[in-house]
Design an enzyme around this catalytic site. Sequence first.
Site, PDB file in Angstrom:
ATOM      1  N   GLY A 273       0.883  -1.297   0.079  1.00  0.00           N
ATOM      2  CA  GLY A 273       0.080   0.013  -0.040  1.00  0.00           C
ATOM      3  C   GLY A 273       0.750   1.300   0.183  1.00  0.00           C
ATOM      4  N   SER A 274       0.364   2.329   0.656  1.00  0.00           N
ATOM      5  CA  SER A 274       0.973   3.762   0.662  1.00  0.00           C
ATOM      6  C   SER A 274       2.385   3.762   1.332  1.00  0.00           C
ATOM      7  CB  SER A 274       0.065   4.608   1.070  1.00  0.00           C
ATOM      8  OG  SER A 274      -1.213   4.744   0.342  1.00  0.00           O
ATOM      9  N   THR A 275       2.415   2.744   2.156  1.00  0.00           N
ATOM     10  CA  THR A 275       4.041   2.567   2.925  1.00  0.00           C
ATOM     11  C   THR A 275       5.190   2.353   1.834  1.00  0.00           C
ATOM     12  OG1 THR A 275       3.826   0.457   3.113  1.00  0.00           O
ATOM     13  CG2 THR A 275       2.982   1.943   5.011  1.00  0.00           C
TER      14      THR A 275
END
Length: 342
Positions: A273-275
């Site tokens: 994801g956005s990590t």
Amino acid sequence: MSENNRLRFIPVAASRGALLDRNGKVIVNNTPSFSLAVIPEEVKDKAYLLDNLVRVLQIDRAELLARWEKGKGRAKYFPLVLASGLTRDQVEFFAENSLRLPGLEIEVKPVREYPWGTLAAHMLGYIAEISEKELDNPDFADFNPGDYIGKNGIERSFESFLHGDDGGRQIEVDARGRFLRTLSEQFPVPGQSLQLTIDLELQKAAESALGDKAAAVVALDVTTGEILSLASTPRFDPALFTRRLPPEQWQAYLEDKRHPLENKALKGQYPPGSTFKMIMALAGLSEGLIDENTAVNCTGAYKLGSGTFRCWNRKGHGRVTLRGPCGSHAMSIFTRWGRNWE
């Protein structure tokens, strides 16, 4: 009279090392527990003894026989643990009926105590009785049936560090099992305590925030890499494994679709994801290939090879920078400068 006397070895279990947080607060400690052991050589009527054990302990006869079989090949007068975690009433019954039920011994063993309940259960792990397969393993050559060892988590990883060395007493008893004298004694050596990098208060806050959701949290000190909190929910009760685990509780754990026995912080497989954006952005900035003003055009998807990576906004976000909210621009940045960075 001399021929009727017997020699007995009474094992004395070592206390397991405690687990502490980074500030020295106790997370896991020990508490005394009573176990029932049998010396097969001194049992006069095995069937009668088993009938009483089944009735008082509420344990299946087949399970007791299986535990009895574990002692084959060991010293004749070495106590074989049949049940752990005895209640006060059970201890009193066996003490009062010691002459009627020869061959039984009450042992006191330290077992794990969890002052914070289920807190950090997945990280700490649990201890349970050593299995027959483990007893056949050369790594556990010094262990005996009825001993407790770490099964997973920190308890397992640091088993040799935490376990300590058991002691024991060689005693002489008369034909009725009454103590006569101590012939020799070896004192147990307690296991070493282990101080973790975990912050107890931060661990409490993380698990409180997760509630009973199927989720995980890991907090690290970015300057040292130390793990300050490692939480996985829903949790399980590690204290249940220090005694006979009720079959219905085990079944409930297995059937729970949230998988409470799984350490999601270590074994869960999830898309980054956005990590992932932060990793790629930091790499690009450190190599000087992008700066804070670098912009890419988010059209809602980006095709790379045979795969298409989509943004959560199918229409796209248009022009975005490192500060802009977009689910696919990190991949766009990667494809623009990734080959040079490699």
